[in-house]
Write an enzyme that holds these catalytic residues in place. Structure first.
Site, PDB file in Angstrom:
ATOM      1  N   ASP A   1       5.268 114.562   4.439  1.00 43.77           N
ATOM      2  CA  ASP A   1       5.933 115.799   4.134  1.00 43.77           C
ATOM      3  C   ASP A   1       5.551 116.712   2.985  1.00 43.77           C
ATOM      4  O   ASP A   1       4.374 116.300   2.273  1.00 43.77           O
ATOM      5  CB  ASP A   1       7.515 115.710   3.895  1.00 43.77           C
ATOM      6  CG  ASP A   1       8.531 116.894   4.384  1.00 43.77           C
ATOM      7  OD1 ASP A   1       7.998 117.970   4.568  1.00 43.77           O
ATOM      8  OD2 ASP A   1       9.650 116.696   4.437  1.00 43.77           O
TER       9      ASP A   1
HETATM   10  C1  BGC Z   1      10.528 119.893   5.193  1.00 47.63           C
HETATM   11  C2  BGC Z   1      10.046 119.525   6.428  1.00 47.63           C
HETATM   12  C3  BGC Z   1       9.225 120.686   7.017  1.00 47.63           C
HETATM   13  C4  BGC Z   1       7.971 121.047   5.885  1.00 47.63           C
HETATM   14  C5  BGC Z   1       6.944 122.202   6.585  1.00 47.63           C
HETATM   15  C6  BGC Z   1       9.396 120.306   4.137  1.00 47.63           C
HETATM   16  O1  BGC Z   1      10.054 120.759   2.911  1.00 47.63           O
HETATM   17  O2  BGC Z   1      11.119 118.654   4.599  1.00 47.63           O
HETATM   18  O3  BGC Z   1      10.906 119.210   7.392  1.00 47.63           O
HETATM   19  O4  BGC Z   1       8.736 120.327   8.319  1.00 47.63           O
HETATM   20  O5  BGC Z   1       8.545 121.260   4.749  1.00 47.63           O
HETATM   21  O6  BGC Z   1       7.849 123.250   6.309  1.00 47.63           O
END
Ligand code: BGC
Length: 745
Positions: A284
């Site tokens: 993530d």
């Molecule tokens: C989130 C994810 C997301 C990623 C990209 C993160 O902060 O937890 O769910 O896909 O950002 O935007």
């Protein structure tokens, strides 16, 4: 649980969509050889570049970023660039980099791209995987048209705590239902073949147990015993892997003290080892670097080493791989085999998507279409849950004279779309106010928001709202939460309707008019005060682009609500976490237990598992939802009172529509394993079906259970079935139903 195994071009593949698709098998043949050959030609720098994902892409592309792409600095970009930027960046990667390796553009396509469908928690309330799959397919084609071939969805975190803002993105509290949604969305995104230019790669996230963060506070730690992890938190992910999800994303949280991005139990042992998963794993956002703050990595180099060893192929945003992997390999502190494995996984996906083979599509813009909007309308209607309908106020009569539309969400396109909307346009949204005006005529709808937004605590708008209500025959409130109150980093410590919404309802209730409340929110809320004042409550979650017409249809009976809750609604935040599939405890409370008697000495019956200052039961149980008609459950039958380990038992019941309208009932199958070596929940969902019935119509609905459906994880984390007695219900929700019993021998 079953693993899908098949042979593709001499390879054993598990969890690949192509396992299920003969045409896919041909498309995949030869990919492994191409990957192998390409990896053999790559420098270590180029490999590490492929393992790096950036969010920074300026519009128009800067000279610096062009140069980085040429050098192979990045394998992927997320949430970046316009369609034209992406096409140009891809051109540079394909034609000006040394090896011509294409970029992969990922994006948060969470509940639609241009056409916005209800938030995932709302979609789940439709219990309609087929429709949800169709919505995912539309999102895929809209995104792919703009150069996005990878969606960071489905989000599969079982969520049992409505304080957690990300419950909005989840299928709710149940692993069985989550698994059904996972399969539907993965298949919808990926289609028959990933190589189809309108398919996009799915990303099962967030692996794992992010929904269990303590106190519902985002990014917090999760402590989950392995039995519960496997039983509840991993099942939907396993289903996603089995359905061929092309990628997985690690979660932000530490699980039992080990951050997910460095968690070898999750990534190496379970995902790669037990599930034989061959897709790509991305961290993530910044999550590798955050292992330092977690207290799990000493510095960036340590974080890179731990993530690589655990099995993270691509680093999102932070640059620990780029900054440290080369030197770690040079010093013998990282295994270049791990790097090669990661690059294989990344390139395999790029080949499967056809990115090496297709000509670079010209930049194009997506837009909503009549078909996409029609599907959004249908899904929004199916996602709404009728929670209360005192005196049968709903449906309203078309011949009604006039209606007052009151509340901060009656005409708020952005809020109606919900969290995680990057590409939906307010101009494509039809609000309830717009829909009511166009359906009833301007002159019959009196509108006053009453509050400027859901958090507004001022009563300044009450007078206008009272005035509108006074002139109307019926009042319909549009209440809830602004979109910004749910989603990532939007945890709440209170679950009430924010601002002065309850006061607004109270002020208007004094007029004594018939009143309905439509609630649009990203989570289960507590709203007893308002529910007590209004006749009807229709819970719409954030319903997306076509929420307005869908809700107007339901309010006026051009459709009948059929949605059922997939997350328990508490009476008060103090009951959280509250979910239907809990264990019984040694001292279960009687259903009517609440409080303690005044001045009474302690009584044994008082020492049960409850609260002394609130009822312990939920406000609305999992699976609950009313209709404009009534469904009666009777005549539960079992094909046999016994099941063998290799046999099955078929359970059936008669469902009758005893009202005078047609409607669809979501019929649910639950079991309880009465005695087991690990105590099992008082109920566990094992099946469901949408059953449309005309007035007076009756249908026998049956479900077949096999021993696998009765399996659970024992104390050694092994999936087992144990002989013994099982209760079974065919039910309208998790608290009712017709009941029977059988024995597994
Ligand atoms: C989130 C994810 C997301 C990623 C990209 C993160 O902060 O937890 O769910 O896909 O950002 O935007």
């Amino acid at each position: 649980m079953k693993l899908t195994h098949c042979i593709v071009a001499g390879l054993v593949c598990a969890g690949s969509a192509e396992c299920q698709s003969p045409s896919g098998i041909h498309a995949e043949a030869g990919i492994e050889q191409r990957v192998e050959a390409l990896v053999g030609r790559m420098t270590l720098d180029e490999k590490i570049g492929q393992m790096s994902q950036s969010t920074s892409m300026s519009t128009p592309l800067s000279g610096a970023i062009r140069e980085e792409i040429r050098r192979g600095r990045w394998g992927s970009f997320l949430n970046a660039g316009s369609p034209a930027d992406r096409a140009e960046a891809q051109r540079i990667a394909r034609h000006e980099s040394r090896l011509g390796i294409p970029l992969l553009f990922g994006r948060d396509v969470i509940h639609g791209y241009r056409t916005i469908f209800p938030i995932p928690l709302g979609q789940a309330a439709s219990w309609d995987p087929e429709l949800i799959g169709q919505a995912a397919r539309i999102a895929a084609s809209e995104a792919a048209r703009e150069g996005i071939r990878w969606a960071f969805a489905p989000m599969l975190d079982v969520a049992r705590d409505p304080r957690w803002g990300r419950i909005a993105e989840s299928p709710g509290e149940d692993p069985y239902l989550g698994a059904a949604m996972a399969t539907a969305i993965v298949r919808g995104f990926q289609g028959e073949s990933l190589a189809d230019p309108s398919s996009i790669a799915a990303c099962a996230k967030h692996f794992a147990a992010y929904g269990a963060v303590e106190a519902g506070r985002d990014y917090n730690s999760a402590w989950v015993p392995e039995v519960l992890l496997r039983e509840v938190y991993l099942r939907a992910f396993h289903a996603a892997a089995d359905a061929g999800a092309a990628s997985f994303m690690t979660s932000f949280n530490a699980l039992n003290g080990v951050p997910a991005s460095g968690n070898a139990l999750l990534l190496a042992t379970i995902l790669r080892g037990e599930w034989k998963y061959r897709g790509m794993v991305v961290s993530d956002y910044n999550a590798i670097e955050e292992m330092i703050a977690h207290g799990y990595a000493a510095d960036g180099a340590d974080a890179a080493r731990k993530a690589l060893t655990a099995g993270v192929d691509m680093e999102m945003v932070s640059t620990d791989y780029f900054d440290h992997l080369k030197s770690l390999v040079g010093r013998g502190l990282a295994d270049s085999k791990h790097i090669d494995d990661a690059v294989h996984n990344i390139l395999r996906l790029k080949f499967r998507l056809g990115l090496f083979d297709e000509s670079i599509p010209a930049p194009a813009e997506s837009g909503v279409t009549p078909e996409s909007l029609a599907l959004a309308r249908r899904l929004a209607a199916e996602s709404a849950v009728l929670l209360q309908n005192k005196g049968g106020l709903l449906p309203l009569s078309e011949s009604l004279g006039s209606l007052a539309a009151i509340g901060p969400l009656a005409d708020s396109p952005i809020d109606q779309m919900g969290t995680w909307v990057m590409d939906g346009r307010p101009k494509d949204v039809e609000t309830p106010l717009a829909a009511l005006r166009s359906q009833l005529g301007e002159g019959r709808v009196f509108y006053a928001p009453g509050l400027r937004n859901s958090r507004d605590a001022s009563r300044a708008g009450f007078a206008a709202a009272l005035d509108a209500a006074r002139r109307a025959d019926v009042v319909v409130f549009f209440l809830g939460e602004e979109q910004i109150l749910s989603g990532e980093a939007r945890s709440r410590a209170f679950l009430n309707l924010p601002g002065a919404q309850d006061d607004l309802v109270a002020a208007i209730a004094a007029l004594g008019k018939p009143m309905a409340a439509v609630i649009m929110a990203g989570r289960p809320l507590t709203f007893q005060e308002t529910a007590a004042r209004v006749n009807a409550v229709l819970y719409a979650f954030h319903p997306g682009s076509m929420g307005g017409p869908a809700l107007a249809d339901l309010l006026f009976g051009r459709g009948t609500p059929s949605g059922k809750l997939t997350a328990t609604f508490p009476r008060t935040v103090g009951q959280v976490p509250i979910y239907y599939a809990h264990l019984n405890t040694g001292r279960p409370a009687p259903q009517d237990a609440s409080g303690i008697p005044v001045g009474n000495p302690a009584q044994p019956e008082g020492y049960t598992s409850k609260y002394i200052d609130a009822d312990f039961t939920p406000e609305y149980p999992f699976g609950y939802g009313l209709s404009y008609t009534r469904f009666d459950y009777s005549n539960l039958k079992l094909s046999s009172a016994f099941m063998t380990r290799t046999g099955t038992v078929t359970v059936s019941a008669d469902i009758a529509n005893t009202g005078n309208r047609e409607g669809t009932e979501i019929v649910q199958l639950y079991i309880r394993d009465l005695v087991a070596s690990v105590a099992q929940p008082v109920r566990a969902l094992k099946g469901f079906r949408r059953v449309p019935l005309g007035p007076g119509e009756k249908s026998t609905v049956s479900f077949t259970l096999d021993a696998a459906a009765l399996a659970f994880y024992n104390q050694h984390n092994q999936l087992v079935t144990e002989p013994g007695r099982f209760q079974v219900w065919i039910a309208p929700d998790s608290a009712h139903g017709v009941e029977g019993e059988f024995t597994l021998r």
